[in-house]
Design a protein around this motif. Structure first.
Motif, PDB file in Angstrom:
ATOM      1  N   MET A  40       0.853  -1.180   0.000  1.00 20.52           N
ATOM      2  CA  MET A  40       0.000   0.000   0.000  1.00 20.52           C
ATOM      3  C   MET A  40       0.901   1.245   0.000  1.00 20.52           C
ATOM      4  SD  MET A  40      -3.046   1.002   2.679  1.00 20.52           S
ATOM      5  CE  MET A  40      -4.319  -0.006   1.992  1.00 20.52           C
ATOM      6  N   THR A  41       0.610   2.183  -0.899  1.00 20.21           N
ATOM      7  CA  THR A  41       1.424   3.400  -1.009  1.00 20.21           C
ATOM      8  C   THR A  41       1.026   4.423   0.049  1.00 20.21           C
ATOM      9  OG1 THR A  41      -0.089   4.546  -2.503  1.00 20.21           O
ATOM     10  CG2 THR A  41       1.553   3.068  -3.519  1.00 20.21           C
ATOM     11  N   GLN A  42       1.851   5.452   0.184  1.00 19.88           N
ATOM     12  CA  GLN A  42       1.530   6.548   1.105  1.00 19.88           C
ATOM     13  C   GLN A  42       0.199   7.185   0.703  1.00 19.88           C
ATOM     14  OE1 GLN A  42       5.011   9.062   0.874  1.00 19.88           O
ATOM     15  NE2 GLN A  42       5.986   8.001   2.595  1.00 19.88           N
ATOM     16  N   ASN A  43       0.010   7.399  -0.600  1.00 22.46           N
ATOM     17  CA  ASN A  43      -1.236   8.003  -1.064  1.00 22.46           C
ATOM     18  C   ASN A  43      -2.438   7.116  -0.758  1.00 22.46           C
ATOM     19  OD1 ASN A  43       0.123  10.236  -1.923  1.00 22.46           O
ATOM     20  ND2 ASN A  43      -0.194   9.896  -4.098  1.00 22.46           N
ATOM     21  N   ASP A  44      -2.266   5.799  -0.882  1.00 25.01           N
ATOM     22  CA  ASP A  44      -3.353   4.876  -0.553  1.00 25.01           C
ATOM     23  C   ASP A  44      -3.738   5.013   0.919  1.00 25.01           C
ATOM     24  OD1 ASP A  44      -3.381   3.811  -3.139  1.00 25.01           O
ATOM     25  OD2 ASP A  44      -2.081   2.115  -2.602  1.00 25.01           O
TER      26      ASP A  44
ATOM     27  N   GLN B 161       2.141   9.812  11.034  1.00 23.86           N
ATOM     28  CA  GLN B 161       1.690   8.641  11.777  1.00 23.86           C
ATOM     29  C   GLN B 161       0.974   7.631  10.888  1.00 23.86           C
ATOM     30  OE1 GLN B 161      -0.652  10.837  14.610  1.00 23.86           O
ATOM     31  NE2 GLN B 161       1.008  10.915  16.109  1.00 23.86           N
ATOM     32  N   ILE B 162       0.151   8.114   9.969  1.00 20.07           N
ATOM     33  CA  ILE B 162      -0.669   7.240   9.122  1.00 20.07           C
ATOM     34  C   ILE B 162       0.140   6.628   7.977  1.00 20.07           C
ATOM     35  CG2 ILE B 162      -2.578   7.236   7.448  1.00 20.07           C
ATOM     36  CD1 ILE B 162      -3.877   9.407   9.279  1.00 20.07           C
ATOM     37  N   ALA B 163       0.936   7.465   7.311  1.00 22.32           N
ATOM     38  CA  ALA B 163       1.569   7.026   6.066  1.00 22.32           C
ATOM     39  C   ALA B 163       3.092   7.098   6.084  1.00 22.32           C
ATOM     40  CB  ALA B 163       1.026   7.856   4.905  1.00 22.32           C
ATOM     41  N   GLY B 164       3.659   7.616   7.162  1.00 29.03           N
ATOM     42  CA  GLY B 164       5.109   7.709   7.226  1.00 29.03           C
ATOM     43  C   GLY B 164       5.696   8.750   6.296  1.00 29.03           C
ATOM     44  N   THR B 165       4.920   9.784   5.967  1.00 26.79           N
ATOM     45  CA  THR B 165       5.418  10.822   5.068  1.00 26.79           C
ATOM     46  C   THR B 165       5.566  12.159   5.788  1.00 26.79           C
ATOM     47  OG1 THR B 165       5.105  11.983   2.973  1.00 26.79           O
ATOM     48  CG2 THR B 165       3.104  11.446   4.197  1.00 26.79           C
ATOM     49  N   LEU B 166       6.628  12.856   5.445  1.00 29.76           N
ATOM     50  CA  LEU B 166       6.847  14.218   5.922  1.00 29.76           C
ATOM     51  C   LEU B 166       6.460  15.225   4.841  1.00 29.76           C
ATOM     52  CD1 LEU B 166      10.319  13.718   7.644  1.00 29.76           C
ATOM     53  CD2 LEU B 166       8.116  14.089   8.766  1.00 29.76           C
ATOM     54  N   ARG B 167       5.887  14.726   3.734  1.00 24.61           N
ATOM     55  CA  ARG B 167       5.563  15.581   2.589  1.00 24.61           C
ATOM     56  C   ARG B 167       4.072  15.556   2.278  1.00 24.61           C
ATOM     57  NH1 ARG B 167       9.293  15.263  -2.209  1.00 24.61           N
ATOM     58  NH2 ARG B 167       8.246  17.245  -2.477  1.00 24.61           N
ATOM     59  N   LEU B 168       3.264  15.892   3.263  1.00 24.99           N
ATOM     60  CA  LEU B 168       1.811  15.861   3.088  1.00 24.99           C
ATOM     61  C   LEU B 168       1.361  16.776   1.953  1.00 24.99           C
ATOM     62  CD1 LEU B 168      -1.044  15.048   3.830  1.00 24.99           C
ATOM     63  CD2 LEU B 168      -0.981  16.761   5.663  1.00 24.99           C
ATOM     64  N   SER B 169       1.927  17.963   1.856  1.00 25.33           N
ATOM     65  CA  SER B 169       1.470  18.887   0.804  1.00 25.33           C
ATOM     66  C   SER B 169       1.696  18.298  -0.587  1.00 25.33           C
ATOM     67  CB  SER B 169       2.159  20.246   0.932  1.00 25.33           C
ATOM     68  OG  SER B 169       3.555  20.112   0.769  1.00 25.33           O
ATOM     69  N   GLU B 170       2.811  17.632  -0.796  1.00 28.26           N
ATOM     70  CA  GLU B 170       3.076  17.013  -2.102  1.00 28.26           C
ATOM     71  C   GLU B 170       2.139  15.835  -2.347  1.00 28.26           C
ATOM     72  OE1 GLU B 170       4.366  16.298  -5.822  1.00 28.26           O
ATOM     73  OE2 GLU B 170       4.742  18.074  -4.601  1.00 28.26           O
ATOM     74  N   ARG B 171       1.918  15.011  -1.332  1.00 26.21           N
ATOM     75  CA  ARG B 171       0.980  13.887  -1.488  1.00 26.21           C
ATOM     76  C   ARG B 171      -0.425  14.415  -1.799  1.00 26.21           C
ATOM     77  NH1 ARG B 171       5.505  12.117  -0.691  1.00 26.21           N
ATOM     78  NH2 ARG B 171       5.399  12.525  -2.894  1.00 26.21           N
ATOM     79  N   ALA B 172      -0.832  15.493  -1.148  1.00 20.79           N
ATOM     80  CA  ALA B 172      -2.154  16.083  -1.403  1.00 20.79           C
ATOM     81  C   ALA B 172      -2.236  16.593  -2.840  1.00 20.79           C
ATOM     82  CB  ALA B 172      -2.438  17.200  -0.417  1.00 20.79           C
ATOM     83  N   ARG B 173      -1.167  17.240  -3.316  1.00 23.25           N
ATOM     84  CA  ARG B 173      -1.143  17.720  -4.711  1.00 23.25           C
ATOM     85  C   ARG B 173      -1.302  16.556  -5.681  1.00 23.25           C
ATOM     86  NH1 ARG B 173       2.141  21.873  -2.852  1.00 23.25           N
ATOM     87  NH2 ARG B 173       4.066  20.682  -2.921  1.00 23.25           N
ATOM     88  N   GLU B 174      -0.650  15.442  -5.391  1.00 23.09           N
ATOM     89  CA  GLU B 174      -0.774  14.267  -6.259  1.00 23.09           C
ATOM     90  C   GLU B 174      -2.211  13.752  -6.284  1.00 23.09           C
ATOM     91  OE1 GLU B 174       3.797  12.740  -5.438  1.00 23.09           O
ATOM     92  OE2 GLU B 174       2.125  11.613  -4.576  1.00 23.09           O
ATOM     93  N   LEU B 175      -2.846  13.703  -5.126  1.00 18.97           N
ATOM     94  CA  LEU B 175      -4.239  13.242  -5.059  1.00 18.97           C
ATOM     95  C   LEU B 175      -5.170  14.208  -5.803  1.00 18.97           C
ATOM     96  CD1 LEU B 175      -4.357  11.973  -1.375  1.00 18.97           C
ATOM     97  CD2 LEU B 175      -4.416  10.574  -3.447  1.00 18.97           C
ATOM     98  N   ILE B 176      -4.919  15.495  -5.655  1.00 21.47           N
ATOM     99  CA  ILE B 176      -5.733  16.500  -6.354  1.00 21.47           C
ATOM    100  C   ILE B 176      -5.585  16.323  -7.866  1.00 21.47           C
ATOM    101  CG2 ILE B 176      -5.933  18.979  -6.844  1.00 21.47           C
ATOM    102  CD1 ILE B 176      -5.247  19.380  -3.796  1.00 21.47           C
ATOM    103  N   ARG B 177      -4.359  16.089  -8.354  1.00 18.96           N
ATOM    104  CA  ARG B 177      -4.123  15.857  -9.780  1.00 18.96           C
ATOM    105  C   ARG B 177      -4.861  14.623 -10.282  1.00 18.96           C
ATOM    106  NH1 ARG B 177       1.836  15.696  -9.666  1.00 18.96           N
ATOM    107  NH2 ARG B 177       1.890  17.222  -8.057  1.00 18.96           N
ATOM    108  N   GLU B 178      -5.093  13.661  -9.378  1.00 18.45           N
ATOM    109  CA  GLU B 178      -5.840  12.450  -9.738  1.00 18.45           C
ATOM    110  C   GLU B 178      -7.350  12.674  -9.680  1.00 18.45           C
ATOM    111  OE1 GLU B 178      -4.511   9.266  -7.206  1.00 18.45           O
ATOM    112  OE2 GLU B 178      -2.442   9.437  -7.902  1.00 18.45           O
ATOM    113  N   GLY B 179      -7.773  13.888  -9.288  1.00 18.43           N
ATOM    114  CA  GLY B 179      -9.189  14.214  -9.275  1.00 18.43           C
ATOM    115  C   GLY B 179      -9.859  14.119  -7.913  1.00 18.43           C
TER     116      GLY B 179
END
Length: 68
Positions: free
Chosen positions: A1-5, A24-42
């Motif tokens: 399962m990916t961070q975005n998942d 805590q949930i995904a082990g990422t320090l880059r929430l803003s970038e992950r959010a941008r990726e999700l937004i790009r996916e719609g």
């Protein structure tokens, strides 16, 4: 399962994400970038500034899906 998942699963469960919860949930320090990726996916994500422990941080939550 990916961070975005993992983040998407939390958003679908109604959680509001902050940098600390994303770590805590995904082990990422880059929430803003992950959010941008999700937004790009719609994914309709709403961003807002919130105060947490005396600091202002960005939070992310799921917005309404457009029907079409």
């Amino acid at each position: 399962m990916t961070q975005n998942d993992r983040l998407m699963e939390a958003l679908l469960a109604g959680q509001t994400l902050t940098p600390l919860s994303a770590l805590q949930i995904a082990g990422t320090l880059r929430l803003s970038e992950r959010a941008r990726e999700l937004i790009r996916e719609g994914v309709p994500i709403i961003k807002e500034r919130v105060q947490v422990g005396g600091k202002v941080v960005m939070s992310y939550k799921l917005g309404g899906f457009a029907h079409g």
